[in-house]
Design a protein around this motif. Structure first.
Motif, PDB file in Angstrom:
ATOM      1  N   ARG A   1      -2.747   3.948 -10.086  1.00 43.05           N
ATOM      2  CA  ARG A   1      -1.715   3.967  -9.040  1.00 43.05           C
ATOM      3  C   ARG A   1      -1.974   5.143  -8.117  1.00 43.05           C
ATOM      4  O   ARG A   1      -2.228   6.253  -8.544  1.00 43.05           O
ATOM      5  CB  ARG A   1      -0.338   4.102  -9.651  1.00 43.05           C
ATOM      6  N   LYS A   2      -1.868   4.843  -6.872  1.00 40.39           N
ATOM      7  CA  LYS A   2      -1.997   5.892  -5.868  1.00 40.39           C
ATOM      8  C   LYS A   2      -0.618   6.248  -5.371  1.00 40.39           C
ATOM      9  O   LYS A   2       0.362   5.575  -5.690  1.00 40.39           O
ATOM     10  CB  LYS A   2      -2.895   5.406  -4.730  1.00 40.39           C
ATOM     11  N   GLU A   3      -0.518   7.286  -4.587  1.00 38.21           N
ATOM     12  CA  GLU A   3       0.768   7.729  -4.041  1.00 38.21           C
ATOM     13  C   GLU A   3       1.470   6.578  -3.326  1.00 38.21           C
ATOM     14  O   GLU A   3       0.923   5.983  -2.406  1.00 38.21           O
ATOM     15  CB  GLU A   3       0.560   8.881  -3.049  1.00 38.21           C
ATOM     16  N   GLY A   4       2.667   6.231  -3.760  1.00 38.21           N
ATOM     17  CA  GLY A   4       3.468   5.216  -3.099  1.00 38.21           C
ATOM     18  C   GLY A   4       3.011   3.793  -3.364  1.00 38.21           C
ATOM     19  O   GLY A   4       3.579   2.861  -2.814  1.00 38.21           O
ATOM     20  N   GLU A   5       2.012   3.594  -4.181  1.00 37.21           N
ATOM     21  CA  GLU A   5       1.511   2.239  -4.441  1.00 37.21           C
ATOM     22  C   GLU A   5       2.191   1.693  -5.686  1.00 37.21           C
ATOM     23  O   GLU A   5       1.995   2.196  -6.771  1.00 37.21           O
ATOM     24  CB  GLU A   5      -0.002   2.269  -4.648  1.00 37.21           C
ATOM     25  N   ASN A   6       3.008   0.700  -5.529  1.00 34.96           N
ATOM     26  CA  ASN A   6       3.736   0.133  -6.648  1.00 34.96           C
ATOM     27  C   ASN A   6       3.268  -1.271  -6.998  1.00 34.96           C
ATOM     28  O   ASN A   6       3.602  -1.781  -8.053  1.00 34.96           O
ATOM     29  CB  ASN A   6       5.240   0.098  -6.356  1.00 34.96           C
ATOM     30  N   GLU A   7       2.523  -1.916  -6.110  1.00 35.15           N
ATOM     31  CA  GLU A   7       2.064  -3.271  -6.380  1.00 35.15           C
ATOM     32  C   GLU A   7       0.600  -3.252  -6.761  1.00 35.15           C
ATOM     33  O   GLU A   7      -0.171  -2.430  -6.290  1.00 35.15           O
ATOM     34  CB  GLU A   7       2.265  -4.150  -5.144  1.00 35.15           C
ATOM     35  N   LEU A   8       0.238  -4.183  -7.589  1.00 38.92           N
ATOM     36  CA  LEU A   8      -1.160  -4.317  -7.976  1.00 38.92           C
ATOM     37  C   LEU A   8      -1.946  -4.988  -6.860  1.00 38.92           C
ATOM     38  O   LEU A   8      -1.389  -5.622  -5.965  1.00 38.92           O
ATOM     39  CB  LEU A   8      -1.279  -5.163  -9.246  1.00 38.92           C
ATOM     40  N   ASN A   9      -3.203  -4.846  -6.924  1.00 37.75           N
ATOM     41  CA  ASN A   9      -4.112  -5.489  -5.990  1.00 37.75           C
ATOM     42  C   ASN A   9      -3.896  -7.005  -6.041  1.00 37.75           C
ATOM     43  O   ASN A   9      -3.830  -7.583  -7.116  1.00 37.75           O
ATOM     44  CB  ASN A   9      -5.540  -5.109  -6.403  1.00 37.75           C
ATOM     45  N   PRO A  10      -3.794  -7.688  -4.890  1.00 39.30           N
ATOM     46  CA  PRO A  10      -3.578  -9.153  -4.903  1.00 39.30           C
ATOM     47  C   PRO A  10      -4.681  -9.904  -5.652  1.00 39.30           C
ATOM     48  O   PRO A  10      -4.410 -10.897  -6.323  1.00 39.30           O
ATOM     49  CB  PRO A  10      -3.567  -9.543  -3.428  1.00 39.30           C
ATOM     50  N   GLU A  11      -5.906  -9.434  -5.547  1.00 34.14           N
ATOM     51  CA  GLU A  11      -7.002 -10.088  -6.269  1.00 34.14           C
ATOM     52  C   GLU A  11      -6.809  -9.936  -7.772  1.00 34.14           C
ATOM     53  O   GLU A  11      -7.075 -10.865  -8.543  1.00 34.14           O
ATOM     54  CB  GLU A  11      -8.343  -9.493  -5.842  1.00 34.14           C
ATOM     55  N   LEU A  12      -6.328  -8.769  -8.178  1.00 34.56           N
ATOM     56  CA  LEU A  12      -6.056  -8.538  -9.593  1.00 34.56           C
ATOM     57  C   LEU A  12      -4.919  -9.432 -10.069  1.00 34.56           C
ATOM     58  O   LEU A  12      -4.989 -10.011 -11.160  1.00 34.56           O
ATOM     59  CB  LEU A  12      -5.725  -7.063  -9.840  1.00 34.56           C
ATOM     60  N   ASN A  13      -3.894  -9.564  -9.242  1.00 32.93           N
ATOM     61  CA  ASN A  13      -2.790 -10.466  -9.591  1.00 32.93           C
ATOM     62  C   ASN A  13      -3.286 -11.892  -9.785  1.00 32.93           C
ATOM     63  O   ASN A  13      -2.885 -12.582 -10.720  1.00 32.93           O
ATOM     64  CB  ASN A  13      -1.706 -10.440  -8.517  1.00 32.93           C
ATOM     65  N   GLN A  14      -4.151 -12.338  -8.890  1.00 33.85           N
ATOM     66  CA  GLN A  14      -4.698 -13.689  -8.975  1.00 33.85           C
ATOM     67  C   GLN A  14      -5.530 -13.836 -10.245  1.00 33.85           C
ATOM     68  O   GLN A  14      -5.435 -14.845 -10.946  1.00 33.85           O
ATOM     69  CB  GLN A  14      -5.539 -13.999  -7.738  1.00 33.85           C
ATOM     70  N   ALA A  15      -6.345 -12.838 -10.540  1.00 28.89           N
ATOM     71  CA  ALA A  15      -7.172 -12.888 -11.741  1.00 28.89           C
ATOM     72  C   ALA A  15      -6.311 -12.892 -13.001  1.00 28.89           C
ATOM     73  O   ALA A  15      -6.599 -13.621 -13.964  1.00 28.89           O
ATOM     74  CB  ALA A  15      -8.136 -11.705 -11.763  1.00 28.89           C
ATOM     75  N   LEU A  16      -5.245 -12.095 -13.000  1.00 31.29           N
ATOM     76  CA  LEU A  16      -4.341 -12.074 -14.157  1.00 31.29           C
ATOM     77  C   LEU A  16      -3.636 -13.412 -14.338  1.00 31.29           C
ATOM     78  O   LEU A  16      -3.465 -13.900 -15.456  1.00 31.29           O
ATOM     79  CB  LEU A  16      -3.317 -10.951 -14.002  1.00 31.29           C
ATOM     80  N   GLU A  17      -3.225 -14.014 -13.218  1.00 32.45           N
ATOM     81  CA  GLU A  17      -2.573 -15.321 -13.292  1.00 32.45           C
ATOM     82  C   GLU A  17      -3.550 -16.384 -13.809  1.00 32.45           C
ATOM     83  O   GLU A  17      -3.186 -17.231 -14.629  1.00 32.45           O
ATOM     84  CB  GLU A  17      -2.021 -15.714 -11.911  1.00 32.45           C
TER      85      GLU A  17
END
Length: 139
Positions: free
Chosen positions: A77-93
């Motif tokens: 996580r970087k400063e202020g980053e609360n969402e995961l990478n969209p590509e990572l979300n797709q891969a997890l799904e």
């Protein structure tokens, strides 16, 4: 902080490897003691020492896992980053979908194997019945 989490993760993996080796050593010692139990008295002190070593490693791993669980959110996580990478979300799904499909296929395979065993049992019973029938006719 990220580097510390990675280092702790590596240390936990090393501990897990040591647990595996310790478990194998303990199992070998137990097997040897069991096989020699009729010929000689087992070395219970050595077995207890191996067991205590294994318990110590398990406690160490438990502590490392707790620490990692508490600090896992600080990685990636970087400063202020609360969402995961969209590509990572797709891969997890995709991974979740594949895991679900794998579970369904495994269940179907278990069901087919169960039916196969049941059919084999019925065929054995039928063959035994036919054999018994032939014996009754010949008697």
């Amino acid at each position: 902080m990220e580097e510390k989490v990675y280092n702790e993760s590596n240390n936990a993996l090393d501990t897990l490897s040591n647990i595996w080796e310790s478990t194998l050593t303990l199992l070998r010692a137990i097997t040897e003691a069991s096989s020699n139990s009729l010929r000689a008295e087992p070395d219970l002190m050595q077995l207890q020492k191996l067991r205590k070593d294994l318990d110590a490693l398990l406690e160490k791993l438990k502590g490392q896992a707790t620490w990692l669980q508490d600090n896992k959110d600080k990685v990636g996580r970087k400063e202020g980053e609360n969402e995961l990478n969209p590509e990572l979300n797709q891969a997890l799904e995709e991974q979740r979908a594949l895991r679900q499909e794998s579970i369904q296929l495994s269940d179907q395979l278990k069901q087919l194997l169960s039916q196969s065993y049941a059919l084999q049992f019925q065929m054995d019973m039928l063959l035994a019945s036919c054999h018994d029938q032939a014996l009754v006719k010949n008697a």
